[in-house]
Design an enzyme around this catalytic site. Sequence first.
Site, short mmCIF file in Angstrom:
data_model
loop_
_atom_site.label_atom_id
_atom_site.label_comp_id
_atom_site.label_asym_id
_atom_site.label_seq_id
_atom_site.Cartn_x
_atom_site.Cartn_y
_atom_site.Cartn_z
N ALA A 168 -1.62 -7.00 0.83
CA ALA A 168 -2.09 -8.37 1.10
C ALA A 168 -1.89 -8.78 2.54
CB ALA A 168 -1.37 -9.36 0.17
N HIS A 169 -0.80 -8.32 3.17
CA HIS A 169 -0.48 -8.83 4.51
C HIS A 169 -1.42 -8.32 5.60
CE1 HIS A 169 1.62 -5.35 6.52
NE2 HIS A 169 1.62 -4.92 5.28
N GLN A 220 -6.31 -0.89 5.72
CA GLN A 220 -6.90 -1.53 6.90
C GLN A 220 -8.31 -2.06 6.64
OE1 GLN A 220 -5.48 -2.19 9.81
NE2 GLN A 220 -3.55 -1.16 9.36
N ASN A 266 -5.70 3.11 11.05
CA ASN A 266 -4.86 2.02 11.52
C ASN A 266 -4.62 2.02 13.02
OD1 ASN A 266 -3.38 4.42 10.44
ND2 ASN A 266 -1.66 3.47 11.50
N CYS A 325 6.14 4.42 17.23
CA CYS A 325 7.47 5.00 17.32
C CYS A 325 8.21 4.79 16.00
CB CYS A 325 8.25 4.35 18.47
SG CYS A 325 7.46 4.55 20.08
N ALA A 372 0.81 -1.21 0.00
CA ALA A 372 0.00 0.00 0.00
C ALA A 372 0.84 1.26 0.00
CB ALA A 372 -0.94 0.00 1.20
N THR A 373 2.01 1.23 0.63
CA THR A 373 2.86 2.42 0.63
C THR A 373 3.25 2.80 -0.79
OG1 THR A 373 3.75 2.12 2.86
CG2 THR A 373 5.14 3.31 1.29
#
Length: 384
Positions: free
Chosen positions: A203-204, A182, A154, A330, A74-75
């Site tokens: 996918a993950h 998400q 998210n 973080c 997605a990024t």
Amino acid sequence: MSIPIYLDSHATTFVEPRVLEEMLPYFGEQSGNPSSPEHYHGAAARAAVDRARQTIADCLGCIEARDILFTAGATEANNLALIGSWRASSGQKQHFITTAIEHPSVLATLDYLAAQGAQVTRVGVDAWGRVNPDALRQALRPDTFMVSVMAANNEIGTLQPLAEIGQLCREAGVLFHCDAAQAVGHEALEVEALQVDFLSFSAHKFYGPKGVGALYRRGTEPTIPLQPILFGGGQEMGLRSGTLNVPGIVGMAAALRIARDEMEQENRRLDKLAAAIFARLQQAFPAIRRNGSPQHRLARNLSLTLPGVEAAALIQLLKDRVSFSAGSACATAKPEPSHVLKAIGLSDEECYQTIRLGLGRAVQDAGVAEMLCAGIAAAPVFLD
């Protein structure tokens, strides 16, 4: 030592065994390159990619399978949608609208575009993390190029009013991009009904493999211009270079098909499970607060603020028994309070006292609540 219970499904999910089974042949005897379809192995790989593309398109209500462009996640899809479409437009319109709670892969990309001359408006959200479509309407300008709003947050799990935003953008003649990382595989999304022009996912996040995702681009006339941001052989319809990840693509299609078929039943289960866990924690510690929209939310999400408990300390205390995340991610050596939690009105202190539980298929009962209760009670920073 037994493996801790996994409660971080917003970060990633395990590969469903049924998905892995469909992937395995493409690591071995069918491990051809789909860009070499002139021989048996290449043709078999190409056929597998074509079937997967069609399956994913069907699950998302696409008009054409070619509307799906495979990426590494997605990024990359977010970057391609935002940068690639603006470059293709020659910067004729300069203005982007987004929300204050988007994923860093959207916000950082828009920061990059701002450095290239674009102008970006970040619209606020309410105390539940939901954007008001009227606020987006008021932010529209004659030079607005695109609105980018995520489907589900998210951190706090809040779902956005995508259909209303899509209609608003279509009426205004403005492109609508949605980061749905998400939501895909967990919420019923029909791209035509939502009137999105771009939709990104990985996918993950729905029990598929890591390292593969896709960008939906509306392909109906007029086709939205798009320029590549990766250069080379142009293997993915001239818009994305690099050898296609055939096992990953096959796995993504299998995972999405399974998720679609089981979505309604699984969401009912997760909704009841989340309510049971929260009720048990609230019984033990009445000061606990749940963040996000009560009605418009992901069933698997529990964002909890624990007054007097440092989230990072609790994570370390329970790391051998339960895996979960802090509410403030973080990303640097000097962690900053979550921009999402700040946007819904939490103080810096409350941000650091917030945890995120992401329920999933591996959690079948509310027994994990007892572990969390014991950990909270044992935390040295807990205040009665």
